[in-house]
Design a protein around this motif. Sequence first.
Motif, PDB file in Angstrom:
ATOM      1  N   LYS A  19      30.396  44.071  47.399  1.00  0.00           N
ATOM      2  CA  LYS A  19      30.953  44.580  47.658  1.00  0.00           C
ATOM      3  C   LYS A  19      32.696  44.605  47.136  1.00  0.00           C
ATOM      4  N   LYS A  20      32.910  43.680  47.672  1.00  0.00           N
ATOM      5  CA  LYS A  20      34.411  43.368  47.660  1.00  0.00           C
ATOM      6  C   LYS A  20      34.145  42.858  46.229  1.00  0.00           C
ATOM      7  N   PHE A  21      33.174  41.843  46.117  1.00  0.00           N
ATOM      8  CA  PHE A  21      33.381  41.780  43.981  1.00  0.00           C
ATOM      9  C   PHE A  21      33.186  43.350  43.230  1.00  0.00           C
ATOM     10  N   VAL A  22      32.472  43.356  43.672  1.00  0.00           N
ATOM     11  CA  VAL A  22      32.128  45.162  43.290  1.00  0.00           C
ATOM     12  C   VAL A  22      33.721  46.032  43.129  1.00  0.00           C
ATOM     13  N   LEU A  23      34.867  45.827  44.505  1.00  0.00           N
ATOM     14  CA  LEU A  23      36.388  46.372  44.144  1.00  0.00           C
ATOM     15  C   LEU A  23      36.924  45.934  43.280  1.00  0.00           C
ATOM     16  N   VAL A  24      36.894  44.194  43.000  1.00  0.00           N
ATOM     17  CA  VAL A  24      37.783  43.790  41.824  1.00  0.00           C
ATOM     18  C   VAL A  24      37.280  43.661  41.089  1.00  0.00           C
ATOM     19  N   PHE A  25      35.759  44.092  40.008  1.00  0.00           N
ATOM     20  CA  PHE A  25      35.186  44.225  38.799  1.00  0.00           C
ATOM     21  C   PHE A  25      36.382  46.083  38.950  1.00  0.00           C
ATOM     22  N   PHE A  26      36.125  46.621  39.339  1.00  0.00           N
ATOM     23  CA  PHE A  26      36.769  48.169  38.890  1.00  0.00           C
ATOM     24  C   PHE A  26      37.989  48.221  38.821  1.00  0.00           C
ATOM     25  N   VAL A  27      38.854  47.452  40.251  1.00  0.00           N
ATOM     26  CA  VAL A  27      40.605  46.913  39.763  1.00  0.00           C
ATOM     27  C   VAL A  27      40.462  45.994  38.513  1.00  0.00           C
ATOM     28  N   MET A  28      39.910  45.125  38.631  1.00  0.00           N
ATOM     29  CA  MET A  28      40.077  44.578  36.660  1.00  0.00           C
ATOM     30  C   MET A  28      39.901  45.245  35.514  1.00  0.00           C
ATOM     31  N   SER A 130      33.853  27.748  45.393  1.00  0.00           N
ATOM     32  CA  SER A 130      34.731  27.945  45.515  1.00  0.00           C
ATOM     33  C   SER A 130      35.618  28.804  43.644  1.00  0.00           C
ATOM     34  N   PHE A 131      36.327  27.855  43.553  1.00  0.00           N
ATOM     35  CA  PHE A 131      36.700  28.008  41.871  1.00  0.00           C
ATOM     36  C   PHE A 131      35.844  28.360  41.404  1.00  0.00           C
ATOM     37  N   MET A 132      35.139  28.292  41.115  1.00  0.00           N
ATOM     38  CA  MET A 132      34.355  28.924  40.125  1.00  0.00           C
ATOM     39  C   MET A 132      33.683  30.478  40.395  1.00  0.00           C
ATOM     40  N   PHE A 133      33.431  30.603  42.092  1.00  0.00           N
ATOM     41  CA  PHE A 133      33.611  32.094  42.207  1.00  0.00           C
ATOM     42  C   PHE A 133      34.683  33.286  42.101  1.00  0.00           C
ATOM     43  N   THR A 134      35.783  32.193  42.460  1.00  0.00           N
ATOM     44  CA  THR A 134      37.480  33.245  41.804  1.00  0.00           C
ATOM     45  C   THR A 134      37.570  33.259  41.143  1.00  0.00           C
ATOM     46  N   ASN A 135      38.283  31.498  40.315  1.00  0.00           N
ATOM     47  CA  ASN A 135      38.470  31.911  38.859  1.00  0.00           C
ATOM     48  C   ASN A 135      37.763  31.603  38.129  1.00  0.00           C
ATOM     49  N   LEU A 137      34.686  32.930  37.223  1.00  0.00           N
ATOM     50  CA  LEU A 137      33.988  33.765  37.072  1.00  0.00           C
ATOM     51  C   LEU A 137      34.566  35.034  36.666  1.00  0.00           C
ATOM     52  N   VAL A 138      35.037  34.979  37.450  1.00  0.00           N
ATOM     53  CA  VAL A 138      36.264  36.440  37.428  1.00  0.00           C
ATOM     54  C   VAL A 138      36.955  36.391  35.572  1.00  0.00           C
ATOM     55  N   THR A 139      37.570  35.211  35.066  1.00  0.00           N
ATOM     56  CA  THR A 139      38.337  35.043  33.928  1.00  0.00           C
ATOM     57  C   THR A 139      37.545  35.378  33.220  1.00  0.00           C
ATOM     58  N   LEU A 140      35.909  34.766  32.824  1.00  0.00           N
ATOM     59  CA  LEU A 140      34.961  35.328  32.359  1.00  0.00           C
ATOM     60  C   LEU A 140      34.693  36.294  31.240  1.00  0.00           C
ATOM     61  N   ILE A 141      34.417  37.066  33.039  1.00  0.00           N
ATOM     62  CA  ILE A 141      33.975  38.400  32.629  1.00  0.00           C
ATOM     63  C   ILE A 141      35.263  39.389  32.966  1.00  0.00           C
ATOM     64  N   GLN A 142      36.631  38.769  32.829  1.00  0.00           N
ATOM     65  CA  GLN A 142      37.488  39.398  32.268  1.00  0.00           C
ATOM     66  C   GLN A 142      37.851  39.964  31.302  1.00  0.00           C
ATOM     67  N   ASN A 143      37.919  38.699  30.417  1.00  0.00           N
ATOM     68  CA  ASN A 143      38.401  38.372  29.501  1.00  0.00           C
ATOM     69  C   ASN A 143      36.922  39.062  28.373  1.00  0.00           C
ATOM     70  N   VAL A 144      35.896  38.597  28.257  1.00  0.00           N
ATOM     71  CA  VAL A 144      34.849  39.694  27.857  1.00  0.00           C
ATOM     72  C   VAL A 144      35.400  41.549  27.826  1.00  0.00           C
TER      73      VAL A 144
END
Length: 175
Positions: A19-28, A130-135, A137-144
Amino acid sequence: MPDSEIVKRLLVYAKPYRKKFVLVFFVMLVANVYSVVSPLVIGHIEETVVGDFELSYLFRIVLVYVCILLVSLLCTYIQAMVLQQVGQKILSAMREDVFTHIESLSHEQLNNIPVGKLVTRVSNDPNAISFMFTNILVTLIQNVMVVVAVLGAMLMLNYMFTLMVLCFVPFVVLF
């Protein structure tokens, strides 16, 4: 162990926080709107300033730009805070599991493992995951998402020029 098995085992740690990852996705998504809208608003401000213009209209456009910027900053802050919180919880859970596993090993097994190797594995590997989960993957998704949004904005502004630019993408990928 195949990579798919490793990914499945790692996703077990992320599952309670989906749920928090989904929240981060929408905030992103909201934060990435700034990346696309900002150049458009600045272009509109430049077009407005040329020639005669109403100062009150310019102030309204600048106010819209500032509001978009503040929303983007707030979203980026929320994204960073939620990801750090989730990353620390995932890291804690992984370290507890590693500690439990090490405690379950016999003395003979522990004697066969060099201390430096054990300490390195226990401390560095969970941090990297932990770095993979927090930075990463998120940076990859954000750049796409930014690339897709910019492409959409380019198509809306001038689809012929966008199609000409896209003709060079296969060559860029090839090189």
